[in-house]
Motif scaffolding. Structure first.
Motif, PDB file in Angstrom:
ATOM      1  N   TYR A   1       0.804  -1.216   0.000  1.00  0.00           N
ATOM      2  CA  TYR A   1       0.000   0.000   0.000  1.00  0.00           C
ATOM      3  C   TYR A   1       0.843   1.275   0.000  1.00  0.00           C
TER       4      TYR A   1
ATOM      5  N   GLU B   1       2.668  -5.591  15.588  1.00  0.00           N
ATOM      6  CA  GLU B   1       3.699  -6.155  14.716  1.00  0.00           C
ATOM      7  C   GLU B   1       4.373  -7.347  15.374  1.00  0.00           C
TER       8      GLU B   1
ATOM      9  N   PHE C   1       5.511  -7.039  10.440  1.00  0.00           N
ATOM     10  CA  PHE C   1       4.134  -7.106   9.979  1.00  0.00           C
ATOM     11  C   PHE C   1       3.239  -7.522  11.134  1.00  0.00           C
TER      12      PHE C   1
ATOM     13  N   GLU D   1      -2.462  -6.953   8.741  1.00  0.00           N
ATOM     14  CA  GLU D   1      -1.858  -6.610   7.454  1.00  0.00           C
ATOM     15  C   GLU D   1      -1.828  -7.825   6.533  1.00  0.00           C
ATOM     16  N   TYR D   2      -1.399  -8.944   7.089  1.00  0.00           N
ATOM     17  CA  TYR D   2      -1.284 -10.150   6.270  1.00  0.00           C
ATOM     18  C   TYR D   2      -2.647 -10.637   5.799  1.00  0.00           C
TER      19      TYR D   2
ATOM     20  N   LEU E   1      -2.323  -5.877   3.010  1.00  0.00           N
ATOM     21  CA  LEU E   1      -1.978  -4.462   3.013  1.00  0.00           C
ATOM     22  C   LEU E   1      -0.894  -4.201   4.037  1.00  0.00           C
ATOM     23  N   THR E   2      -0.346  -3.015   4.015  1.00  0.00           N
ATOM     24  CA  THR E   2       0.513  -2.534   5.086  1.00  0.00           C
ATOM     25  C   THR E   2       0.046  -1.137   5.439  1.00  0.00           C
ATOM     26  N   PHE E   3       0.256  -0.741   6.681  1.00  0.00           N
ATOM     27  CA  PHE E   3      -0.173   0.585   7.108  1.00  0.00           C
ATOM     28  C   PHE E   3       0.767   1.125   8.172  1.00  0.00           C
TER      29      PHE E   3
ATOM     30  N   ARG F   1      -3.833   4.724  12.653  1.00  0.00           N
ATOM     31  CA  ARG F   1      -4.800   3.684  13.013  1.00  0.00           C
ATOM     32  C   ARG F   1      -5.441   3.979  14.363  1.00  0.00           C
TER      33      ARG F   1
ATOM     34  N   TYR G   1      -8.749   1.335   1.226  1.00  0.00           N
ATOM     35  CA  TYR G   1      -8.531  -0.096   1.004  1.00  0.00           C
ATOM     36  C   TYR G   1      -9.385  -0.604  -0.159  1.00  0.00           C
TER      37      TYR G   1
END
Length: 160
Positions: A3, A31, A65, A69-70, A74-76, A81, A138
Protein backbone atom coordinates in the motif's frame (compact mmCIF):
# COMPACT_ATOMS: atom_id res chain seq x y z
CA UNK A 1 0.17 -4.48 -3.90
CA UNK A 2 2.07 -3.00 -0.98
CA UNK A 3 0.00 0.00 0.00
CA UNK A 4 1.03 3.57 -0.76
CA UNK A 5 -0.43 6.51 1.16
CA UNK A 6 0.11 8.95 -1.68
CA UNK A 7 -3.14 10.56 -2.87
CA UNK A 8 -5.27 8.99 -0.14
CA UNK A 9 -5.47 12.04 2.14
CA UNK A 10 -8.92 12.56 3.62
CA UNK A 11 -10.04 8.91 3.30
CA UNK A 12 -10.63 6.45 6.11
CA UNK A 13 -11.13 2.70 5.70
CA UNK A 14 -13.29 0.91 8.26
CA UNK A 15 -13.58 -2.63 9.59
CA UNK A 16 -16.06 -3.81 12.24
CA UNK A 17 -16.74 -7.14 13.86
CA UNK A 18 -16.76 -9.11 17.05
CA UNK A 19 -13.92 -9.54 19.48
CA UNK A 20 -13.71 -11.34 22.82
CA UNK A 21 -11.67 -8.51 24.41
CA UNK A 22 -9.28 -5.70 23.54
CA UNK A 23 -6.16 -7.80 24.16
CA UNK A 24 -7.15 -10.10 21.28
CA UNK A 25 -7.56 -7.15 18.89
CA UNK A 26 -4.39 -5.51 20.17
CA UNK A 27 -2.35 -8.67 19.58
CA UNK A 28 -3.90 -8.99 16.10
CA UNK A 29 -2.81 -5.44 15.24
CA UNK A 30 0.64 -5.62 16.89
CA UNK A 31 3.70 -6.15 14.72
CA UNK A 32 5.44 -9.49 15.00
CA UNK A 33 9.02 -8.89 16.02
CA UNK A 34 12.29 -10.42 14.90
CA UNK A 35 11.76 -13.21 17.48
CA UNK A 36 8.74 -14.53 15.53
CA UNK A 37 9.60 -18.18 14.95
CA UNK A 38 8.11 -19.47 11.71
CA UNK A 39 8.72 -23.13 12.67
CA UNK A 40 7.20 -22.73 16.12
CA UNK A 41 4.28 -20.49 15.10
CA UNK A 42 3.94 -21.59 11.49
CA UNK A 43 3.94 -19.16 8.62
CA UNK A 44 0.79 -17.14 8.32
CA UNK A 45 -1.71 -19.05 6.20
CA UNK A 46 -2.23 -17.97 2.62
CA UNK A 47 -5.39 -16.12 1.73
CA UNK A 48 -7.06 -17.69 -1.26
CA UNK A 49 -7.80 -15.73 -4.42
CA UNK A 50 -5.43 -12.91 -3.51
CA UNK A 51 -3.40 -11.60 -6.42
CA UNK A 52 -0.71 -10.10 -4.19
CA UNK A 53 0.03 -13.25 -2.15
CA UNK A 54 3.60 -13.77 -3.40
CA UNK A 55 4.46 -10.08 -3.07
CA UNK A 56 3.21 -10.05 0.52
CA UNK A 57 5.10 -13.23 1.46
CA UNK A 58 8.27 -11.69 0.08
CA UNK A 59 7.64 -8.37 1.83
CA UNK A 60 6.77 -9.96 5.17
CA UNK A 61 9.82 -12.23 5.07
CA UNK A 62 12.04 -9.26 6.01
CA UNK A 63 9.75 -6.44 7.23
CA UNK A 64 7.79 -6.23 10.47
CA UNK A 65 4.13 -7.11 9.98
CA UNK A 66 1.00 -7.95 11.89
CA UNK A 67 -1.76 -10.48 11.29
CA UNK A 68 -4.24 -7.76 10.20
CA UNK A 69 -1.86 -6.61 7.45
CA UNK A 70 -1.28 -10.15 6.27
CA UNK A 71 -4.95 -11.16 6.34
CA UNK A 72 -6.17 -8.16 4.37
CA UNK A 73 -3.14 -7.92 2.05
CA UNK A 74 -1.98 -4.46 3.01
CA UNK A 75 0.51 -2.53 5.09
CA UNK A 76 -0.17 0.59 7.11
CA UNK A 77 1.48 3.10 9.40
CA UNK A 78 0.36 2.51 12.99
CA UNK A 79 0.27 6.29 13.52
CA UNK A 80 -2.77 6.37 11.20
CA UNK A 81 -4.80 3.68 13.01
CA UNK A 82 -7.44 3.65 15.73
CA UNK A 83 -9.15 0.56 17.15
CA UNK A 84 -11.57 -0.23 19.91
CA UNK A 85 -13.54 -3.03 21.54
CA UNK A 86 -16.73 -2.28 23.44
CA UNK A 87 -18.74 -4.28 25.97
CA UNK A 88 -22.01 -4.23 24.06
CA UNK A 89 -22.52 -5.06 20.41
CA UNK A 90 -24.44 -2.90 17.99
CA UNK A 91 -25.29 -2.74 14.30
CA UNK A 92 -25.01 1.08 14.47
CA UNK A 93 -21.57 1.88 13.06
CA UNK A 94 -21.86 5.54 14.10
CA UNK A 95 -22.20 4.38 17.71
CA UNK A 96 -18.98 2.34 17.39
CA UNK A 97 -17.15 5.38 16.00
CA UNK A 98 -18.25 7.88 18.67
CA UNK A 99 -14.94 7.82 20.56
CA UNK A 100 -12.73 8.07 17.49
CA UNK A 101 -10.87 11.33 16.99
CA UNK A 102 -12.15 12.35 13.56
CA UNK A 103 -15.14 10.09 12.97
CA UNK A 104 -17.94 11.07 15.34
CA UNK A 105 -19.76 12.95 12.55
CA UNK A 106 -18.81 10.59 9.72
CA UNK A 107 -21.50 9.92 7.11
CA UNK A 108 -21.26 6.12 6.84
CA UNK A 109 -23.96 6.06 4.16
CA UNK A 110 -21.19 7.18 1.76
CA UNK A 111 -19.03 4.09 2.31
CA UNK A 112 -17.55 2.65 -0.87
CA UNK A 113 -15.85 -0.68 -1.49
CA UNK A 114 -13.46 -1.88 -4.15
CA UNK A 115 -14.48 -3.32 -7.49
CA UNK A 116 -16.17 -6.70 -7.14
CA UNK A 117 -16.95 -6.21 -3.44
CA UNK A 118 -20.37 -5.77 -1.86
CA UNK A 119 -21.00 -3.28 0.97
CA UNK A 120 -21.58 -5.09 4.28
CA UNK A 121 -23.67 -2.53 6.19
CA UNK A 122 -27.04 -4.20 5.52
CA UNK A 123 -25.79 -7.67 6.45
CA UNK A 124 -23.61 -6.67 9.38
CA UNK A 125 -24.20 -8.63 12.61
CA UNK A 126 -23.99 -7.08 16.08
CA UNK A 127 -20.43 -5.69 16.37
CA UNK A 128 -18.36 -4.66 19.35
CA UNK A 129 -15.02 -4.00 17.63
CA UNK A 130 -13.89 -1.46 15.06
CA UNK A 131 -10.64 -0.61 13.24
CA UNK A 132 -10.11 2.64 11.34
CA UNK A 133 -7.15 3.34 9.05
CA UNK A 134 -6.81 7.04 8.22
CA UNK A 135 -5.39 8.32 4.92
CA UNK A 136 -6.20 4.88 3.59
CA UNK A 137 -8.47 3.71 0.76
CA UNK A 138 -8.53 -0.10 1.00
CA UNK A 139 -9.42 -1.88 -2.22
CA UNK A 140 -7.76 -5.21 -1.54
CA UNK A 141 -10.74 -7.48 -2.04
CA UNK A 142 -10.66 -9.38 1.27
CA UNK A 143 -13.99 -8.67 2.98
CA UNK A 144 -13.93 -10.93 6.06
CA UNK A 145 -11.46 -12.70 8.33
CA UNK A 146 -12.05 -15.05 11.24
CA UNK A 147 -9.66 -16.07 13.98
CA UNK A 148 -10.27 -17.47 17.43
CA UNK A 149 -11.95 -14.69 19.41
CA UNK A 150 -12.06 -12.25 16.46
CA UNK A 151 -14.09 -11.69 13.30
CA UNK A 152 -13.66 -8.55 11.18
CA UNK A 153 -15.63 -7.35 8.16
CA UNK A 154 -14.38 -4.69 5.77
CA UNK A 155 -17.10 -2.03 5.68
CA UNK A 156 -15.63 0.32 3.11
CA UNK A 157 -13.81 3.62 2.74
CA UNK A 158 -15.18 7.14 2.82
CA UNK A 159 -13.98 10.75 2.83
CA UNK A 160 -13.86 12.18 6.34
Amino acid sequence: MIYSYEGKEGYVSLWAGTCSDFSVLDQYLTEKDEDFDEEENGFLPANQNRACEEELKEYFSYAPFNQFEYDFGLTFDDDFREAGVFECGTRDIKKLLEGFSNLSDLDVSGLEVGEGQTPMLDELPQCNAVVALYEFKYQGGISKIEHQGLTLYFLGYVKY
